[in-house]
Design a protein around this motif. Sequence first.
Motif, short mmCIF file in Angstrom:
data_model
loop_
_atom_site.label_atom_id
_atom_site.label_comp_id
_atom_site.label_asym_id
_atom_site.label_seq_id
_atom_site.Cartn_x
_atom_site.Cartn_y
_atom_site.Cartn_z
N ILE A 84 -12.87 -13.89 -5.83
CA ILE A 84 -13.85 -12.94 -5.29
C ILE A 84 -15.27 -13.34 -5.68
O ILE A 84 -16.22 -13.15 -4.92
N ALA A 85 -15.42 -13.95 -6.87
CA ALA A 85 -16.74 -14.45 -7.28
C ALA A 85 -17.19 -15.59 -6.37
O ALA A 85 -18.37 -15.68 -6.00
N ASP A 86 -16.26 -16.47 -6.01
CA ASP A 86 -16.59 -17.56 -5.07
C ASP A 86 -17.10 -16.99 -3.75
O ASP A 86 -18.13 -17.43 -3.23
N ILE A 87 -16.37 -16.03 -3.22
CA ILE A 87 -16.75 -15.45 -1.92
C ILE A 87 -18.11 -14.77 -2.01
O ILE A 87 -18.95 -14.91 -1.11
N ASN A 88 -18.36 -14.06 -3.11
CA ASN A 88 -19.66 -13.42 -3.29
C ASN A 88 -20.79 -14.43 -3.39
O ASN A 88 -21.95 -14.12 -3.07
N SER A 89 -20.48 -15.66 -3.82
CA SER A 89 -21.52 -16.68 -3.97
C SER A 89 -21.86 -17.37 -2.66
O SER A 89 -22.88 -18.07 -2.59
N TRP A 90 -21.02 -17.21 -1.64
CA TRP A 90 -21.29 -17.85 -0.35
C TRP A 90 -22.32 -17.04 0.42
O TRP A 90 -22.06 -15.88 0.78
N SER A 116 -2.98 3.75 -10.83
CA SER A 116 -3.46 2.66 -11.67
C SER A 116 -3.79 1.41 -10.85
O SER A 116 -4.74 0.67 -11.17
N GLU A 117 -3.01 1.17 -9.80
CA GLU A 117 -3.29 0.03 -8.92
C GLU A 117 -4.59 0.27 -8.15
O GLU A 117 -5.43 -0.64 -8.04
N TYR A 118 -4.77 1.47 -7.63
CA TYR A 118 -5.99 1.77 -6.89
C TYR A 118 -7.22 1.75 -7.79
O TYR A 118 -8.32 1.39 -7.35
N ASP A 119 -7.07 2.11 -9.05
CA ASP A 119 -8.19 2.04 -9.98
C ASP A 119 -8.68 0.61 -10.13
O ASP A 119 -9.89 0.34 -10.15
N PHE A 120 -7.74 -0.34 -10.23
CA PHE A 120 -8.14 -1.75 -10.35
C PHE A 120 -8.75 -2.24 -9.04
O PHE A 120 -9.71 -3.02 -9.05
N ILE A 121 -8.19 -1.80 -7.93
CA ILE A 121 -8.72 -2.21 -6.62
C ILE A 121 -10.17 -1.79 -6.47
O ILE A 121 -11.02 -2.56 -5.99
N SER A 138 -15.75 -3.80 -6.16
CA SER A 138 -17.03 -3.13 -6.36
C SER A 138 -18.22 -4.07 -6.21
O SER A 138 -19.33 -3.62 -5.90
N SER A 139 -18.01 -5.36 -6.42
CA SER A 139 -19.12 -6.32 -6.34
C SER A 139 -19.37 -6.83 -4.93
O SER A 139 -20.36 -7.52 -4.68
N LYS A 184 -20.65 -7.09 -1.33
CA LYS A 184 -21.84 -6.55 -0.68
C LYS A 184 -21.78 -6.59 0.85
O LYS A 184 -22.70 -6.14 1.51
N VAL A 185 -20.71 -7.15 1.39
CA VAL A 185 -20.57 -7.24 2.85
C VAL A 185 -19.50 -6.25 3.31
O VAL A 185 -18.70 -5.78 2.49
N PRO A 186 -19.46 -5.93 4.60
CA PRO A 186 -18.41 -5.02 5.09
C PRO A 186 -17.02 -5.53 4.76
O PRO A 186 -16.74 -6.73 4.89
N LEU A 187 -16.16 -4.62 4.33
CA LEU A 187 -14.79 -4.95 3.94
C LEU A 187 -13.85 -4.23 4.90
O LEU A 187 -13.85 -3.00 4.98
N TYR A 188 -13.06 -5.00 5.65
CA TYR A 188 -12.12 -4.43 6.62
C TYR A 188 -10.71 -4.57 6.07
O TYR A 188 -10.26 -5.68 5.78
N VAL A 189 -10.03 -3.47 5.91
CA VAL A 189 -8.71 -3.49 5.27
C VAL A 189 -7.65 -2.90 6.19
O VAL A 189 -7.93 -2.06 7.05
N ILE A 190 -6.43 -3.38 6.01
CA ILE A 190 -5.25 -2.77 6.62
C ILE A 190 -4.18 -2.66 5.54
O ILE A 190 -4.24 -3.35 4.53
N ASP A 191 -3.23 -1.80 5.79
CA ASP A 191 -2.16 -1.63 4.81
C ASP A 191 -1.04 -2.63 5.07
O ASP A 191 -0.91 -3.19 6.16
N GLY A 192 -0.21 -2.83 4.04
CA GLY A 192 1.01 -3.61 4.17
C GLY A 192 2.18 -2.74 3.74
O GLY A 192 2.02 -1.55 3.46
N ASN A 193 3.33 -3.33 3.64
CA ASN A 193 4.52 -2.54 3.27
C ASN A 193 4.39 -1.93 1.88
O ASN A 193 4.88 -0.82 1.63
N HIS A 194 3.70 -2.60 0.95
CA HIS A 194 3.61 -2.06 -0.41
C HIS A 194 2.67 -0.87 -0.51
O HIS A 194 2.74 -0.12 -1.50
N GLU A 195 1.80 -0.69 0.47
CA GLU A 195 0.95 0.50 0.46
C GLU A 195 1.73 1.77 0.78
O GLU A 195 1.35 2.86 0.33
#
Length: 295
Positions: A45-51, A71-76, A81-82, A84-95
């Motif tokens: 994620i740091a790499d992506i933020n640096s691009w 606890s999983e959502y807390d880490f997510i 949190s860092s 800065k660009v739009p984040l598009y998410v979808i769920d998977g089976n584990h959600e």
Amino acid sequence: MPVRGSERAYKRLVVLGDPHLPVRVEKHPDKAKRQAIVAAKLRAIADINSWPDVDSIAVVGDIVARYSIPSEYDFIRQYFSSVKVPLYVIDGNHEILYEDEPNENGKLVKGDAESRRRKLQHFCEFWQLSKPYYSLELGGCHLIFLATEGPLPTQIGAEQFAWLKNDLTEHPQSTLIFFHGPLMGTLLNYNNSVNKKSTVAQPVNELHDLLMSNPQVRLWISGHTHTPATNDSFAAPEINMYGSRIMNIHNSDMDRKHIWTNSLYIYGDHIDIRTFDHRSQDWIENYDRQIRLDD
């Protein structure tokens, strides 16, 4: 000096496959290995933020480690949190698919329809989505984000399918579809679970007919199979092509020390797909792919 998005000839979207945040403890019982995996995820994620040219990030499901618990959502929340660009998410089976705790043998326990509904609702509330499926425009293309609804791990429900059909009718421009499960037959049968009922987008036959009747669909972007970039069919257009027209872009999971991500460079007449190796800090040039949008 970085070129601003409005002055670039392309829009860049980075795809994250199956982050499983923070880490699947049952899969990785060794504490040192778990720490190394979490460190690799943080570096990615740091790499992506640096691009400087990234316009958005898409996450194709299984963002939670395993159970979709607080606890999983807390880490997510902390992990992204860092960004800065739009984040598009979808769920998977584990959600949505499993109870909060395993059985006495440590195996996942499938929840009922009410449990799935409740967990999908929480997913939407956490990500501030009015619906778990949606569409938007980027770089002149139409992007569709589909939700896993169950009871199969990669199943689209009837109401969502009707919405998808209508959305495609209303948007004839070049289209990219993001879904947790891949299309049937777009990977080699490299293990006993690939190209099976529970690992490909469902309903198979109805989706096939819909996709073949909508020639504007050019890419299907998926996760779920945890196919690593070292696999022969990860980035092989002759294998990944569905119906001789739709390229399935497979994305490896991130629950490993060696992480790869795909970037989609959306131009007016084509899309370039490139794969970055976050361990070696380099592009895998022989995985560079392109799909024309003016064919």
